[in-house]
Design an enzyme around this catalytic site. Sequence first.
Site, PDB file in Angstrom:
ATOM      1  N   ASP A  35      35.768  47.894  39.041  1.00 15.03           N
ATOM      2  CA  ASP A  35      36.045  46.581  39.913  1.00 15.03           C
ATOM      3  C   ASP A  35      35.251  45.876  40.284  1.00 15.03           C
ATOM      4  O   ASP A  35      34.193  46.491  41.571  1.00 15.03           O
ATOM      5  CB  ASP A  35      36.488  47.837  41.132  1.00 15.03           C
ATOM      6  CG  ASP A  35      37.627  47.348  41.776  1.00 15.03           C
ATOM      7  OD1 ASP A  35      37.465  45.810  42.208  1.00 15.03           O
ATOM      8  OD2 ASP A  35      37.733  47.821  43.247  1.00 15.03           O
ATOM      9  N   LYS A  43      32.904  36.265  45.052  1.00 17.43           N
ATOM     10  CA  LYS A  43      34.608  36.167  44.252  1.00 17.43           C
ATOM     11  C   LYS A  43      36.125  34.780  45.029  1.00 17.43           C
ATOM     12  O   LYS A  43      36.058  34.617  43.928  1.00 17.43           O
ATOM     13  CB  LYS A  43      35.300  37.801  44.834  1.00 17.43           C
ATOM     14  CG  LYS A  43      36.233  37.667  44.026  1.00 17.43           C
ATOM     15  CD  LYS A  43      36.724  39.489  44.192  1.00 17.43           C
ATOM     16  CE  LYS A  43      37.942  39.247  42.741  1.00 17.43           C
ATOM     17  NZ  LYS A  43      37.991  40.497  42.872  1.00 17.43           N
ATOM     18  N   GLU A  72      44.211  43.731  38.550  1.00 24.12           N
ATOM     19  CA  GLU A  72      43.420  44.612  39.587  1.00 24.12           C
ATOM     20  C   GLU A  72      44.957  45.942  40.226  1.00 24.12           C
ATOM     21  O   GLU A  72      44.709  46.970  40.386  1.00 24.12           O
ATOM     22  CB  GLU A  72      43.286  44.533  41.255  1.00 24.12           C
ATOM     23  CG  GLU A  72      41.654  43.747  40.970  1.00 24.12           C
ATOM     24  CD  GLU A  72      41.240  43.292  41.778  1.00 24.12           C
ATOM     25  OE1 GLU A  72      41.368  42.655  42.548  1.00 24.12           O
ATOM     26  OE2 GLU A  72      39.992  42.337  41.464  1.00 24.12           O
ATOM     27  N   ASP A 111      48.968  45.350  47.277  1.00 23.05           N
ATOM     28  CA  ASP A 111      46.411  45.385  47.000  1.00 23.05           C
ATOM     29  C   ASP A 111      46.244  44.215  47.735  1.00 23.05           C
ATOM     30  O   ASP A 111      46.333  42.847  47.828  1.00 23.05           O
ATOM     31  CB  ASP A 111      46.499  44.968  45.317  1.00 23.05           C
ATOM     32  CG  ASP A 111      44.522  44.695  45.190  1.00 23.05           C
ATOM     33  OD1 ASP A 111      44.485  45.573  46.200  1.00 23.05           O
ATOM     34  OD2 ASP A 111      44.775  44.797  44.244  1.00 23.05           O
TER      35      ASP A 111
END
Lengths: 187, 623
Positions: free
Chosen positions: B26, B88, B187, B209
Amino acid sequence: MRDLLYGMSSLPSDYFAVFGIPVTLALDLPELQRRFYVLSKQYHPDRFGRATAAEQQYALDFTSLLNDAWRVLRDPQARAEYVLQNNGLEAGDSRGNPPPAELLEEVFELNMALEELRQGEAEARGPIREALDRFLALREALDSEREALFLRYDANPAAETLRQLRALLNRRRYIENLVRDAQQALS
Amino acid sequence: MSVFQIDFGSPDSGQESAPPRVVGIDLGTTNSLVAFLDLTAPKVILGPDGAALVPSVVSFPAGAEPVVGAAAQQALLADPANTVYSAKRLMGRGAADVAGELALLPFPVAPGSESVIRLAVGGREVTPPEVGAYILRQLKQNAEAFLGEPVTQAVITVPAYFDDAQRQATKDAGRIAGLEVLRLVNEPTAAALAYGLDKRQNGTIAVYDFGGGTFDVSILKLQEGLFEVLATHGDTHLGGDDIDNLLLRVALEDIASEWGADLSGNHEALQRLRRAIIDAKHELSTRPVTTITFDDGGREYRRQLPREVFDQLITPIIERTLASCRSCLGDAGLQPAAIDEVVLVGGSTRIPLVRQAVRALFEAEPHTELNPDEVVALGAAVQAGILAGTVEDHLLLDVTPLSLGIETMGGVVSKLILRNSTIPASATEQFTTAVDGQRNVLIHVLQGERELAKDCRSLARFDLKDLDPVMAGMARIEVRFLIDANGILRVSAKDLRTGKEQAVEIKPSYGLTDEQVEAMILESFDKAEEDFKERQVRETRVEADRILAAVEKAKQDEAWFALPPAERAAIDLAINELLLSYHGDDYVLIQQKMEALDHASRGLAEAMMNSAVRGALKGTKIE
């Protein structure tokens, strides 16, 4: 599972062949879905994480074809258009076409109401809702008509049936657009 | 089994039959972690510091090696201008995409950042995929130390709403780190997989999420091991960072009016203030009120922040996530009541208001049994097991989050693959020429839901080159657009008149070229391999020391003298050979010699064992 790939170099030629069934308009959807899951479990690229590059490529190609086929065949309208297209009967784009004669008045009234609503006249919602109800009923009637044509074609795949189907699909697409316009205006 | 026998672990005792292990990673905005599939259950891998979470922070001190993780987090305060966090959010982006964001970041952006952002840190320029690669390499090393074997293959998770360029950038990061990325998994889907392993077999679940930088919602149908995503929605620029930025702005305004000072240009102070705000935010998850405390040059700023005020501040952000959820339900053709279970993922779901809002929307009590920071990595490890063939009864059917289209006349987008189509998915389109003798056709591919090309995100331009010069309209080139199981586009073309493959040159709108990625690999990856080898050699020598000591001790035992001379000679020979290989740097050879010694001394070990048993039984009566 790799045995399944052994010796298979060419992909199925059409969406029905992917599922191993003959060209059928009146499809048994739950059965089609069952086959979709079974084939997915066999051919999905995830099942070939350790396979050769050629096997992985085949799994990718087959599964994308399977997914494309499932997407088209599970939708009666898309399925019928696909069969028409394969028989050289391209369905026209109904947006630019004049409305079917029996709908002329209805369409005119709906457009008026939509215009009024755009101008901020909230009372136009009533007529739009009424028009929407009529179009929904019409669509439902067309759907049963379509189902009847499906069965007729499956029993006897005649070109004449396909031409009738094309006319029906065009009308239905026209109504579908009206439904969408009305729903959008109301939401 | 002999007493000297040592479990050498892979790679040696694994032999050719055991394929290399695939780990699940992850790569998060705030934290990253790696997990693996242990027999049947996924487990997170702890780093040398005993922590599973590696902060997604990389510091580039001038003239020194980059520092990753917790150590780099310290540098956030000491050396903010050279320390990169939340990279990210910059993945697969150009400077224009994230202009607002870049203004808040303490590190300057170098010129030439239109298609790939280049951060000027530590006297060099780094791209977001390289920053990601440093984090991935740290995770790779943690996994190698933990598993005692080289790790070269991984499944990496990405936000479901990542577009093609963002996915490609993540894959590039893997390659730069020396990892073969077998699959990118969304994810929320990974989280469902982690939960689904021991949860109900059939039903409809929603995964909410809400992480550090991104928000995703996915709705899945679970049916006999099949995880079928029905729809997904999200925002790749909506996360805990936005809450921090919001509070930061409030605090900066407060300070400006209290102190008459503008701190926004002071990176060091900003980082400390940000830290204070994050601490306060975390505290509000368990307490009704908190105080943001910050001092700078003898001046102190204190602001009491009750949860109600916090909730009020963040309500617009939460509302954006709920709007996404409603769209997703609509796309799946479901009413909220149709959702059987809700799974919460990501650190931001610890906020009480978030839980409350999700509960109210889906009319279901959300699942929080698994640690929301770990659940995605655990799911990635399960997917790694699926790809490795060790998990056979589960399969993911995921979708593409964005529609794919091509630009046509007048800048209008013609959609070829609609969003929420199960992937892999494909579409074919025929192209021809407009002018006599035209030698190439340019196809502009876009992603997004809007009607006009200028409102969608440019993905790439594909150039059909070296066409046969024919009359206008005579050329017939069939182009196949295929979105693979990673959600990444592949394009191929065929000349229908000749049946020959048509060359396609790809000009991606964002991201690194293949050559650029290659060059980055050479810089960092070689050294990583060296590091790994060196560690292996050192660890193997420690094992060798142990076995040599054990054998030397055994030679004092009476069993040694009872052995046939030939066997004693064989043992001595094996000892010598091990000693000869000991100082070399070929750890595989040392392991082989260790095994040879272990094998040669098996008889000795048995004899010792027998005499030990006899000794233990001495004096006990056998009835």
